[in-house]
Design a protein around this motif. Sequence first.
Motif, PDB file in Angstrom:
ATOM      1  N   ALA A 116       1.483   1.301  -9.901  1.00 39.65           N
ATOM      2  CA  ALA A 116       2.058   1.426  -8.561  1.00 39.65           C
ATOM      3  C   ALA A 116       3.213   0.445  -8.369  1.00 39.65           C
ATOM      4  O   ALA A 116       4.238   0.783  -7.751  1.00 39.65           O
ATOM      5  CB  ALA A 116       0.979   1.192  -7.500  1.00 39.65           C
ATOM      6  N   LEU A 119       6.985   1.324  -7.531  1.00 41.77           N
ATOM      7  CA  LEU A 119       7.652   0.741  -6.369  1.00 41.77           C
ATOM      8  C   LEU A 119       9.019   0.179  -6.744  1.00 41.77           C
ATOM      9  O   LEU A 119      10.035   0.474  -6.096  1.00 41.77           O
ATOM     10  CB  LEU A 119       6.778  -0.348  -5.760  1.00 41.77           C
ATOM     11  N   ILE A 172      12.612   1.818  -5.678  1.00 45.59           N
ATOM     12  CA  ILE A 172      13.623   1.103  -4.884  1.00 45.59           C
ATOM     13  C   ILE A 172      14.967   1.118  -5.594  1.00 45.59           C
ATOM     14  O   ILE A 172      16.020   1.337  -4.979  1.00 45.59           O
ATOM     15  CB  ILE A 172      13.165  -0.337  -4.611  1.00 45.59           C
ATOM     16  N   TYR A 209      13.035   6.076   0.876  1.00 40.98           N
ATOM     17  CA  TYR A 209      12.002   5.038   0.945  1.00 40.98           C
ATOM     18  C   TYR A 209      10.647   5.640   1.314  1.00 40.98           C
ATOM     19  O   TYR A 209       9.600   5.177   0.839  1.00 40.98           O
ATOM     20  CB  TYR A 209      12.408   3.956   1.955  1.00 40.98           C
ATOM     21  N   VAL A 210      10.662   6.661   2.162  1.00 38.94           N
ATOM     22  CA  VAL A 210       9.408   7.351   2.483  1.00 38.94           C
ATOM     23  C   VAL A 210       8.848   8.011   1.234  1.00 38.94           C
ATOM     24  O   VAL A 210       7.637   7.949   0.964  1.00 38.94           O
ATOM     25  CB  VAL A 210       9.634   8.385   3.601  1.00 38.94           C
ATOM     26  N   VAL A 247       9.365   7.084  -1.856  1.00 42.28           N
ATOM     27  CA  VAL A 247       8.875   6.010  -2.734  1.00 42.28           C
ATOM     28  C   VAL A 247       7.495   5.551  -2.278  1.00 42.28           C
ATOM     29  O   VAL A 247       6.595   5.324  -3.102  1.00 42.28           O
ATOM     30  CB  VAL A 247       9.867   4.828  -2.738  1.00 42.28           C
ATOM     31  N   LEU A 248       7.315   5.417  -0.972  1.00 43.23           N
ATOM     32  CA  LEU A 248       6.024   4.995  -0.442  1.00 43.23           C
ATOM     33  C   LEU A 248       4.927   5.979  -0.820  1.00 43.23           C
ATOM     34  O   LEU A 248       3.825   5.585  -1.248  1.00 43.23           O
ATOM     35  CB  LEU A 248       6.107   4.853   1.083  1.00 43.23           C
ATOM     36  N   LEU A 249       5.220   7.274  -0.693  1.00 45.90           N
ATOM     37  CA  LEU A 249       4.236   8.288  -1.076  1.00 45.90           C
ATOM     38  C   LEU A 249       3.948   8.247  -2.575  1.00 45.90           C
ATOM     39  O   LEU A 249       2.800   8.427  -3.009  1.00 45.90           O
ATOM     40  CB  LEU A 249       4.736   9.679  -0.671  1.00 45.90           C
ATOM     41  N   VAL A 291       4.082   5.607  -4.500  1.00 46.83           N
ATOM     42  CA  VAL A 291       3.257   4.417  -4.744  1.00 46.83           C
ATOM     43  C   VAL A 291       1.802   4.697  -4.387  1.00 46.83           C
ATOM     44  O   VAL A 291       0.885   4.325  -5.121  1.00 46.83           O
ATOM     45  CB  VAL A 291       3.799   3.219  -3.933  1.00 46.83           C
ATOM     46  N   VAL A 292       1.595   5.365  -3.258  1.00 50.81           N
ATOM     47  CA  VAL A 292       0.228   5.716  -2.855  1.00 50.81           C
ATOM     48  C   VAL A 292      -0.408   6.634  -3.892  1.00 50.81           C
ATOM     49  O   VAL A 292      -1.586   6.476  -4.260  1.00 50.81           O
ATOM     50  CB  VAL A 292       0.238   6.387  -1.463  1.00 50.81           C
ATOM     51  N   SER A 293       0.380   7.592  -4.404  1.00 44.74           N
ATOM     52  CA  SER A 293      -0.132   8.484  -5.443  1.00 44.74           C
ATOM     53  C   SER A 293      -0.471   7.723  -6.714  1.00 44.74           C
ATOM     54  O   SER A 293      -1.473   8.014  -7.384  1.00 44.74           O
ATOM     55  CB  SER A 293       0.899   9.574  -5.735  1.00 44.74           C
ATOM     56  N   LEU A 332      -0.955  11.042   7.794  1.00 45.33           N
ATOM     57  CA  LEU A 332       0.309  10.627   8.387  1.00 45.33           C
ATOM     58  C   LEU A 332       0.778  11.608   9.454  1.00 45.33           C
ATOM     59  O   LEU A 332       1.307  11.210  10.491  1.00 45.33           O
ATOM     60  CB  LEU A 332       1.382  10.503   7.296  1.00 45.33           C
TER      61      LEU A 332
END
Length: 269
Positions: free
Chosen positions: A22, A26, A30, A66-67, A69-71, A73-75, A88
Motif C-alpha cells: 500500500a 501511495l 502520488i 488523488y481520489v 490513488v486513495l482507492l 491504496v485501500v485496495s 463512501l
Amino acid sequence: MADILSQTIPYTGVTVANIVFALVVLVAGIVIAGVLSGMFRNGLKKTKLPELIIEFLVRFLRALLYVAVLLAVVSALGVDISSVVVGLSAVIGLVLGFGMQDSLNNLAAGIWIASLRPLDKGEYVTVNGMSGTVHAVGIMATELLTPDNQFITMPNKLVWGSPIVNATRMPTRRVSVDVGIGYSSDVPKAVEIAMGVIKKDSRVLADPAPAVVTTELADSSVNLQLRAWVNTSDFWALKNDLTIAIHAEFGAQDIEIPFPQLDVHMYKI
C-alpha cells in the motif's frame, strides 16, 4: 523476511506485506498523479485557453487523481473496493444532504469564474472588500496576493456573488489628483499651471484629452482635480509623480495650498 511480511496486524486481516504494498502504491500514485497533471498542464498550454482556466482544470484533475490513488491504496490493503465505494457513496450522500451545499456552490462558482473570466490570473481586483492580484482560481477557492505579499484565500461563492472591481482589465485608465488652493489664489492661473504640469509628462495620453476642473468650493479651499488618461501599467507611477509635481509647481508659483482652519469669534457679553 517472508515470515515478517506474512504477519497479520492484530484485530485486522491486513498483513505487513499489504501495508508495504500500500505504501508503494501511495508513493507511486502520488508521483504518477503529479506527472499526469504536468502533462495535462503542458497539453493545455498548447491551446488558446486562458491561464486561469488551465489552472482550474489542472487542479480539478489532480483532485480526481488523488481520489483514485486513495482507492488504490485501500485496495492494496486487501479491502474490497466495492464495499468502500458503497460506504463512501452513503457518506457522501449524507454529507451532501446536510453540509455540502457550500462546497457545491463553491465548485459551481469556480466553474463560472473560470468560464466567464470576470477576473484573470495576474489582474488586480477588489472583491468582497479584499484587494489583490489574482494568483489562481481553484476548485473551491480563489487566491489573491496583496501588494504587501499577504495571501488571501476566498471561497468561490463569495467571489461570484459579489461585485468584482477589475483595476487592470482595461488598457487605459484615468488618473485623478485632487488639490486645494486658497480662496485668495488666482484660480485661472492655478488651472493653467496644473495643465502645464500634466502636459509635461510624456506618459499622459492625448486622447482622451487631459483636463483640470473645479470640483468644490470647500470650507478652506477651492478644490481642483487634475485628470489625465494613461496606460494602465503607468497608472500608479503617474499618480504619484503628478501629486509631487503639482505641489512643487504651486509652491514655486506662489499658489497657496491651504490647510483646514477654523475662525473663532468671541463676543464679550
